[in-house]
Design an enzyme around this catalytic site. Structure first.
Site, short mmCIF file in Angstrom:
data_model
loop_
_atom_site.label_atom_id
_atom_site.label_comp_id
_atom_site.label_asym_id
_atom_site.label_seq_id
_atom_site.Cartn_x
_atom_site.Cartn_y
_atom_site.Cartn_z
CG HIS A 54 -0.22 -0.01 2.53
ND1 HIS A 54 -0.11 -1.15 3.29
CD2 HIS A 54 0.47 0.93 3.19
CE1 HIS A 54 0.60 -0.89 4.36
NE2 HIS A 54 0.98 0.38 4.33
C1 T46 Z 1 2.92 0.84 6.89
C2 T46 Z 1 3.69 -0.42 7.07
C3 T46 Z 1 5.17 -0.15 7.19
C4 T46 Z 1 -4.41 -0.37 13.28
O1 T46 Z 1 -5.56 -0.58 13.75
N1 T46 Z 1 -3.67 0.66 13.74
C5 T46 Z 1 -2.43 0.92 13.26
O2 T46 Z 1 -1.77 1.88 13.72
C6 T46 Z 1 -1.91 0.10 12.21
C7 T46 Z 1 -0.54 0.37 11.60
C8 T46 Z 1 -2.67 -0.94 11.74
N2 T46 Z 1 -3.90 -1.17 12.27
C9 T46 Z 1 -4.67 -2.34 11.81
C10 T46 Z 1 -5.11 -2.29 10.36
C11 T46 Z 1 -5.15 -3.75 9.96
O3 T46 Z 1 -6.38 -4.33 10.33
O4 T46 Z 1 -3.83 -3.49 11.92
C12 T46 Z 1 -4.06 -4.38 10.85
C13 T46 Z 1 -2.78 -4.66 10.10
O5 T46 Z 1 -2.39 -3.47 9.38
P1 T46 Z 1 -1.78 -3.51 7.91
O6 T46 Z 1 -2.34 -4.67 7.17
O7 T46 Z 1 -1.95 -2.16 7.29
O8 T46 Z 1 -0.23 -3.78 8.25
P2 T46 Z 1 1.02 -3.77 7.28
O9 T46 Z 1 2.12 -4.46 7.99
O10 T46 Z 1 0.67 -4.25 5.92
O11 T46 Z 1 1.41 -2.18 7.13
C14 T46 Z 1 1.85 -1.45 8.24
C15 T46 Z 1 1.12 -0.12 8.35
O12 T46 Z 1 -0.30 -0.32 8.31
C16 T46 Z 1 1.48 0.84 7.26
O13 T46 Z 1 1.04 2.14 7.58
O14 T46 Z 1 3.41 1.80 6.30
O15 T46 Z 1 3.26 -1.21 8.15
#
Ligand code: T46
Length: 139
Positions: A54
């Site tokens: 993303h």
């Molecule tokens: C990024 C990379 C480096 C939350 O509720 N609060 C938060 O602060 C974050 C970061 C995530 N979430 C929830 C959203 C999803 O349901 O946690 C779950 C996993 O998040 P996501 O799939 O977006 O995680 P990554 O590892 O793909 O990405 C993350 C960050 O979301 C993103 O901002 O830059 O790490």
């Protein structure tokens, strides 16, 4: 203005060491170049699993692999760069409109991220074609 992967950079974090060991301190503004509103960390990523895929419309972040290692691939819609994060005293600054993917997490990897805004799903661009269209429009 088009965001460029060449502007995403690794920064050295000052290590405050003494004979007991090491300590890194990261302060908002001068330590990160932005105020810190949120800290999150990623750990226990399963073998072979990649994360991210993303971009963010506005979010600025500093990512530090405080334990173990992972590879961060950044993409501005025109070119890609790969950064190995494997030191607790080196961080990667990632600005807005940069697609990111995280690969090759070691078993002990803990990726800590300091962000300048609270979590907001509306700031995410999770579709690569939509990201490319927005990146081209910003050119
Ligand atoms: C990024 C990379 C480096 C939350 O509720 N609060 C938060 O602060 C974050 C970061 C995530 N979430 C929830 C959203 C999803 O349901 O946690 C779950 C996993 O998040 P996501 O799939 O977006 O995680 P990554 O590892 O793909 O990405 C993350 C960050 O979301 C993103 O901002 O830059 O790490």
């Amino acid at each position: 203005m088009h965001a460029s992967v060449d502007d995403q950079k690794l920064v050295s974090l000052p290590v405050l060491g003494d004979d007991r060991g090491s300590l890194c301190s990261i302060e908002g503004e001068h330590g990160t170049s932005f105020p810190i509103a949120r800290v999150y960390y990623i750990f226990g990523t399963k073998a072979g699993v990649a994360r991210g895929f993303h971009a963010h419309k506005a979010l600025r972040q500093l990512a530090v692999c405080v334990s173990g290692s992972c590879t961060m691939i950044l993409d501005d819609g025109k070119s890609r760069r790969s950064f190995v994060l494997d030191r607790p005293d080196v961080g990667l600054i990632i600005g807005p409109m940069i697609w990111r993917e995280m690969h090759d997490f070691s078993e002990d990897a803990v990726l800590m991220v300091l962000a300048d805004q609270h979590y907001d799903e509306a700031d995410y661009i999770r579709d690569y074609d939509a990201f490319l269209a927005m990146a081209v429009a910003n050119d």
